[in-house]
Design a protein around this motif. Structure first.
Motif, short mmCIF file in Angstrom:
data_model
loop_
_atom_site.label_atom_id
_atom_site.label_comp_id
_atom_site.label_asym_id
_atom_site.label_seq_id
_atom_site.Cartn_x
_atom_site.Cartn_y
_atom_site.Cartn_z
N SER A 153 44.39 42.82 50.69
CA SER A 153 44.41 43.08 49.25
C SER A 153 45.32 42.09 48.51
CB SER A 153 44.91 44.50 48.99
OG SER A 153 44.03 45.45 49.57
N THR A 154 45.09 42.01 47.21
CA THR A 154 45.96 41.24 46.32
C THR A 154 46.80 42.22 45.52
OG1 THR A 154 44.37 39.42 46.11
CG2 THR A 154 46.04 39.62 44.38
N PHE A 155 48.08 42.27 45.83
CA PHE A 155 49.01 43.14 45.12
C PHE A 155 49.97 42.36 44.22
CE2 PHE A 155 48.39 45.85 49.05
CZ PHE A 155 47.63 46.82 48.41
N LEU A 156 50.19 41.08 44.58
CA LEU A 156 51.18 40.27 43.87
C LEU A 156 50.55 38.95 43.41
CD1 LEU A 156 54.21 40.77 46.29
CD2 LEU A 156 53.87 41.87 44.08
N PRO A 157 49.59 38.99 42.48
CA PRO A 157 48.98 37.74 42.03
C PRO A 157 50.04 36.80 41.44
CG PRO A 157 48.50 39.53 40.49
CD PRO A 157 49.12 40.15 41.70
N GLY A 158 49.99 35.55 41.89
CA GLY A 158 50.98 34.59 41.44
C GLY A 158 52.22 34.53 42.30
N HIS A 159 52.27 35.35 43.34
CA HIS A 159 53.42 35.38 44.26
C HIS A 159 52.88 35.38 45.70
CE1 HIS A 159 55.99 36.49 40.82
NE2 HIS A 159 55.01 37.30 40.49
N THR A 160 52.03 34.39 46.00
CA THR A 160 51.26 34.41 47.23
C THR A 160 52.11 34.38 48.49
OG1 THR A 160 49.48 33.24 46.07
CG2 THR A 160 49.38 33.28 48.47
N ARG A 161 53.07 33.48 48.56
CA ARG A 161 53.85 33.37 49.79
C ARG A 161 54.62 34.65 50.07
NH1 ARG A 161 58.96 32.35 51.43
NH2 ARG A 161 59.68 32.18 49.26
N LEU A 162 55.25 35.21 49.03
CA LEU A 162 56.00 36.44 49.19
C LEU A 162 55.08 37.60 49.58
CD1 LEU A 162 58.84 37.70 48.95
CD2 LEU A 162 58.28 38.25 46.57
N GLU A 163 53.91 37.65 48.98
CA GLU A 163 52.95 38.70 49.31
C GLU A 163 52.56 38.64 50.78
OE1 GLU A 163 49.33 40.39 46.91
OE2 GLU A 163 48.73 38.51 47.86
N ARG A 164 52.28 37.45 51.30
CA ARG A 164 51.92 37.30 52.70
C ARG A 164 53.06 37.74 53.61
NH1 ARG A 164 49.21 31.29 52.08
NH2 ARG A 164 47.17 31.95 51.28
N GLN A 165 54.28 37.39 53.24
CA GLN A 165 55.43 37.80 54.04
C GLN A 165 55.58 39.33 54.05
OE1 GLN A 165 58.40 35.49 51.94
NE2 GLN A 165 58.63 34.09 53.68
N LEU A 166 55.41 39.95 52.89
CA LEU A 166 55.55 41.39 52.79
C LEU A 166 54.48 42.11 53.61
CD1 LEU A 166 56.36 41.72 48.99
CD2 LEU A 166 57.84 42.47 50.86
N LEU A 270 45.34 44.01 40.45
CA LEU A 270 45.30 44.19 41.90
C LEU A 270 43.85 44.29 42.34
CD1 LEU A 270 44.64 47.26 43.26
CD2 LEU A 270 46.67 47.82 41.96
N ILE A 271 43.61 43.88 43.58
CA ILE A 271 42.26 43.94 44.14
C ILE A 271 42.33 44.46 45.58
CG2 ILE A 271 40.18 42.66 44.77
CD1 ILE A 271 41.00 40.51 42.77
N HIS A 272 41.62 45.53 45.83
CA HIS A 272 41.37 46.00 47.18
C HIS A 272 39.92 45.62 47.53
CE1 HIS A 272 44.29 48.65 49.20
NE2 HIS A 272 44.72 48.99 48.01
N PRO A 273 39.67 44.67 48.42
CA PRO A 273 38.30 44.35 48.81
C PRO A 273 37.82 45.33 49.89
CG PRO A 273 39.80 42.86 49.90
CD PRO A 273 40.65 43.77 49.07
N THR A 274 37.61 46.59 49.52
CA THR A 274 37.29 47.62 50.51
C THR A 274 35.99 47.30 51.23
OG1 THR A 274 35.99 49.12 49.13
CG2 THR A 274 38.39 49.29 48.98
N LEU A 275 35.90 47.75 52.47
CA LEU A 275 34.74 47.48 53.31
C LEU A 275 34.07 48.77 53.75
CD1 LEU A 275 36.18 44.74 55.72
CD2 LEU A 275 35.01 44.40 53.53
#
Length: 281
Positions: A153-166, A270-275
Motif C-alpha cells: 500500500s501507499t500510506f506516505l506519498p512523497g516519503h517513499t524511502r521512509l515508507e519502505r523502511q517502516l 492513500l491506496i490499498h491495491p487489494t487483491l
C-alpha cells in the motif's frame, strides 16, 4: 493483532471493517453467489465479509462465519443484526482447518471466502490450508482469497524511502517471511497448487482521497495503520535500516496534531491495491 487488549481489539476490528467495507462489497459481488446456498466465511473478524456474502447470495443462502476469537464473532453477529441479515448467518468459534476438515459429501460448501486470514501469521502452512479449503468445496464451488495487500500500500506519498523502511520494520516485527513459499503474496500460487481451475486475479484498489471526504480514512490510519507502523519502527526500525533520525521523522509524520502530520499535507492520499484471487473446484 498482537499484544492488544479487548477494547483495543474491538476498536481495531470495527475501524478496519468500516474502511474496507466498500472494496469487500465489490469483491464479493464478483463471486456470482446467486444460487449458492452453503457459504463459509473463514476468519470472520468483525463481520464485514459475513454481511456482504449474505446480501450477495440472497435470502435462500446460509452463511457460516468461523473465527477463533469469540469477541470478534460477537461483533460480527451484532453487525449482521444491524444490517438485517441475522436470519441468514450463524457463527462458530473454531479453527478454519477444523471446519474444512469435517466438510464432506453434502456438507461441502458452495463458496468459501477467506479475507486476510491465509498468511503465515495465522496458519503454519498457507499452501496446505488453501488445499484443505479447496477440498471442502462442492463440485464447481468457488474459493475466494481476499487480501488488503497491506504491505504493497501507499500510506506516505512523497516519503517513499521512509515508507519502505517502516513497512519493512513492520514485517520484521510480525515475523513475516521475506520471500519463499509461505510469503503473504503467493495467493495465486497456493490456489494453483491446490488444483483449482479458472484461477483469476482481480485488483480492487481502496483509495482514500481526499482524506477528509471519506469518514473512514482518518480513523483507519490513526487507530490501525500508524500504531502498527510506529510499533514496528520502535521494535525493529534499526534492523530495517532506520537511523535514530528516521524514527524521529516517522514519529513526527504519523502523530496527529504535530506540524508535520502527513494526513494534513495538501494532496494527501492513500491506496490499498487489494487483491481477490478466485478459483473453482
Amino acid at each position: 493483532m498482537a499484544n492488544v487488549d479487548e477494547a483495543g481489539l474491538t476498536t481495531y476490528l470495527r475501524t478496519n471493517r468500516a474502511f474496507m467495507a466498500p472494496v469487500v462489497e465489490r469483491a464479493v459481488g464478483l463471486l456470482g453467489l446467486k444460487g449458492r446456498h452453503r457459504i463459509l466465511d473463514v476468519g470472520t473478524g468483525a463481520g464485514g465479509g459475513l454481511v456482504a456474502l449474505a446480501r450477495a447470495a440472497g435470502e435462500q443462502a446460509r452463511v457460516l462465519g468461523v473465527d477463533r476469537n469469540e469477541s470478534a464473532l460477537a461483533l460480527a453477529l451484532r453487525h449482521a443484526q444491524e444490517e438485517n441479515v441475522l436470519g441468514q448467518v450463524r457463527t462458530e468459534t473454531a479453527d478454519l482447518l477444523q471446519v474444512a476438515a469435517r466438510a464432506s459429501g453434502e456438507d461441502r460448501f458452495d463458496a468459501i471466502w477467506a479475507s486476510d486470514v491465509i498468511w503465515p501469521g495465522n496458519v503454519e502452512d498457507p499452501a496446505a490450508a488453501v488445499a484443505r479449503l479447496a477440498g471442502a468445496l462442492s463440485p464447481d464451488g468457488v474459493l475466494a482469497l481476499f487480501t488488503s495487500n497491506y504491505y504493497s500500500s501507499t500510506f506516505l506519498p512523497g516519503h517513499t524511502r521512509l515508507e519502505r523502511q517502516l513497512l519493512t520494520a513492520s514485517e520484521l516485527d510480525w515475523g513475516i517471511p521475506a520471500d519463499g513459499p509461505e510469503h503473504y503474496a503467493r495467493h495465486v500460487h497456493w490456489m494453483t497448487a491446490a488444483g483449482l481451475h479458472d484461477v483469476r486475479l482481480h485488483v480492487l484498489p481502496r483509495v482514500g482521497f481526499p482524506a477528509d471526504a471519506d469518514p473512514a480514512v482518518r480513523p483507519y490510519l490513526e487507530k490501525v495503520v500508524w500504531p502498527q507502523l510506529l510499533a514496528g519502527a520502535r521494535a525493529r526500525g534499526r534492523d530495517a535500516g532506520m537511523t535514530k533520525e528516521d524514527i524521529a521523522r516517522a514519529e513526527a509524520l504519523l502523530t496527529p496534531g504535530r506540524p508535520e502530520y502527513v494526513v494534513d499535507e495538501p494532496g494527501y492520499y492513500l491506496i490499498h491495491p487489494t487483491l481477490l484471487v478466485t478459483g473453482r473446484r
